[in-house]
Scaffold this motif. Structure first.
Motif, PDB file in Angstrom:
ATOM      1  N   ASP A  86      10.320 -26.568   4.163  1.00  0.00           N
ATOM      2  CA  ASP A  86      10.237 -27.224   5.476  1.00  0.00           C
ATOM      3  C   ASP A  86      11.585 -27.700   5.983  1.00  0.00           C
ATOM      4  O   ASP A  86      11.780 -27.850   7.192  1.00  0.00           O
ATOM      5  CB  ASP A  86       9.270 -28.408   5.413  1.00  0.00           C
ATOM      6  CG  ASP A  86       7.815 -27.962   5.222  1.00  0.00           C
ATOM      7  OD1 ASP A  86       7.525 -26.785   5.510  1.00  0.00           O
ATOM      8  OD2 ASP A  86       6.985 -28.791   4.790  1.00  0.00           O
ATOM      9  N   ASP A  87      12.524 -27.955   5.056  1.00  0.00           N
ATOM     10  CA  ASP A  87      13.847 -28.420   5.477  1.00  0.00           C
ATOM     11  C   ASP A  87      14.879 -27.297   5.481  1.00  0.00           C
ATOM     12  O   ASP A  87      16.089 -27.551   5.505  1.00  0.00           O
ATOM     13  CB  ASP A  87      14.322 -29.564   4.577  1.00  0.00           C
ATOM     14  CG  ASP A  87      14.453 -29.152   3.116  1.00  0.00           C
ATOM     15  OD1 ASP A  87      13.888 -28.102   2.740  1.00  0.00           O
ATOM     16  OD2 ASP A  87      15.121 -29.883   2.354  1.00  0.00           O
ATOM     17  N   SER A  88      14.423 -26.042   5.475  1.00  0.00           N
ATOM     18  CA  SER A  88      15.347 -24.904   5.492  1.00  0.00           C
ATOM     19  C   SER A  88      16.106 -24.851   6.820  1.00  0.00           C
ATOM     20  O   SER A  88      15.505 -24.964   7.898  1.00  0.00           O
ATOM     21  CB  SER A  88      14.583 -23.592   5.306  1.00  0.00           C
ATOM     22  OG  SER A  88      15.436 -22.485   5.587  1.00  0.00           O
ATOM     23  N   PRO A  89      17.438 -24.655   6.780  1.00  0.00           N
ATOM     24  CA  PRO A  89      18.208 -24.536   8.027  1.00  0.00           C
ATOM     25  C   PRO A  89      17.819 -23.293   8.830  1.00  0.00           C
ATOM     26  O   PRO A  89      18.099 -23.228  10.029  1.00  0.00           O
ATOM     27  CB  PRO A  89      19.653 -24.453   7.531  1.00  0.00           C
ATOM     28  CG  PRO A  89      19.557 -23.991   6.113  1.00  0.00           C
ATOM     29  CD  PRO A  89      18.297 -24.576   5.579  1.00  0.00           C
ATOM     30  N   ALA A  90      17.160 -22.321   8.177  1.00  0.00           N
ATOM     31  CA  ALA A  90      16.752 -21.110   8.897  1.00  0.00           C
ATOM     32  C   ALA A  90      15.730 -21.428   9.992  1.00  0.00           C
ATOM     33  O   ALA A  90      15.703 -20.767  11.036  1.00  0.00           O
ATOM     34  CB  ALA A  90      16.152 -20.099   7.912  1.00  0.00           C
ATOM     35  N   LEU A  91      14.908 -22.444   9.764  1.00  0.00           N
ATOM     36  CA  LEU A  91      13.881 -22.800  10.741  1.00  0.00           C
ATOM     37  C   LEU A  91      14.496 -23.300  12.043  1.00  0.00           C
ATOM     38  O   LEU A  91      13.965 -23.066  13.128  1.00  0.00           O
ATOM     39  CB  LEU A  91      12.941 -23.857  10.155  1.00  0.00           C
ATOM     40  CG  LEU A  91      12.161 -23.429   8.908  1.00  0.00           C
ATOM     41  CD1 LEU A  91      11.358 -24.589   8.348  1.00  0.00           C
ATOM     42  CD2 LEU A  91      11.250 -22.239   9.221  1.00  0.00           C
TER      43      LEU A  91
END
Length: 240
Positions: A86-91
């Motif tokens: 949920d904290d992935s920079p990809a999102l």
């Protein structure tokens, strides 16, 4: 315009590179849009402070301007669960998680064939690709890799399946090009990162040492290099 729209992807090769097709400059310039991608590498898992020089180079040219180099934070990559946390920079770049079993080969009969081929041709340990739990022998092999400078470019012996795939060659032999500075002789000749040099004046060379011997004998002359990558081509270079 080739209408290529390459956005919101996650790309994780072994080294800090963007994509193999980057070797084709015309394809890049003709793309509809290339942006908002996330790039990471196995080397950066081991050394997070390692800069992604190739991405910076393209951004300086106005390509991939909003793309970043960062850990995508896959959930369980060693077991092929490539959903991101949920904290992935990809999102933040617009990437969206999707079912891991809802792409690629779909028909049941074809999946059986694909599964057999995958087991046959996978020549790596997933743990080594993600750089988290490398075996002692893999670490030892990596420590023995020697980087050379040739025509101003950084090169090495072509020794891995990934290098073979990126360059598009059929065997583990030749010289793999790692990095090509803009003002180098190699760059002016049209050699780019991801290329492989296979021959000099029509004679096969299997490693850097063999290439150096051939070039030494041709000092002061112009030689023809057989180079493969995005394109199979012959390049003439003067040996100083």
């Amino acid at each position: 315009n080739n209408m290529d729209y390459i956005c919101r992807n996650i790309v994780v090769p072994a080294k800090p590179e963007t994509m193999p097709w980057r070797n084709d400059k015309k394809k890049i310039l003709d793309a509809e849009k290339i942006d908002n991608n996330l790039y990471w590498s196995a080397e950066q898992y081991r050394n997070p402070d390692l800069e992604h020089g190739q991405l910076k180079e393209f951004q300086a040219a106005g390509i991939d301007v909003h793309s970043i180099s960062a850990d995508p934070k896959f959930i369980d990559p060693e077991n092929y669960d490539l959903h991101v946390a949920d904290d992935s920079p990809a999102l933040k770049l617009g990437f969206k998680n999707f079912p891991m079993d809802n792409f690629g080969v779909r028909k049941a009969e074809f999946r059986k064939i694909a599964d057999r081929a995958h087991k046959e041709y996978q020549k790596f340990n997933p743990e080594q690709i993600w750089g988290r739990f490398e075996s002692a022998d893999a670490t030892a092999r990596a420590s023995k890799v020697t980087i050379h400078t040739l025509f101003g470019a950084k090169v090495k012996d072509l020794t891995t399946e990934e290098e073979k795939s990126v360059a598009g060659v059929g065997e583990l032999a030749g010289i793999y090009v790692i990095e090509v500075p803009r003002d180098s002789v190699a760059a002016r000749a049209g050699i780019v990162a991801g290329d492989a040099i296979l021959a000099v004046n029509g004679r096969k060379v299997t490693n850097v040492a063999a290439l150096r011997r051939r070039l030494k004998r041709a000092k002061g002359k112009t030689v023809e290099l057989h180079v493969v990558g995005a394109k199979d081509r012959k390049i003439k270079v003067e040996v100083e």
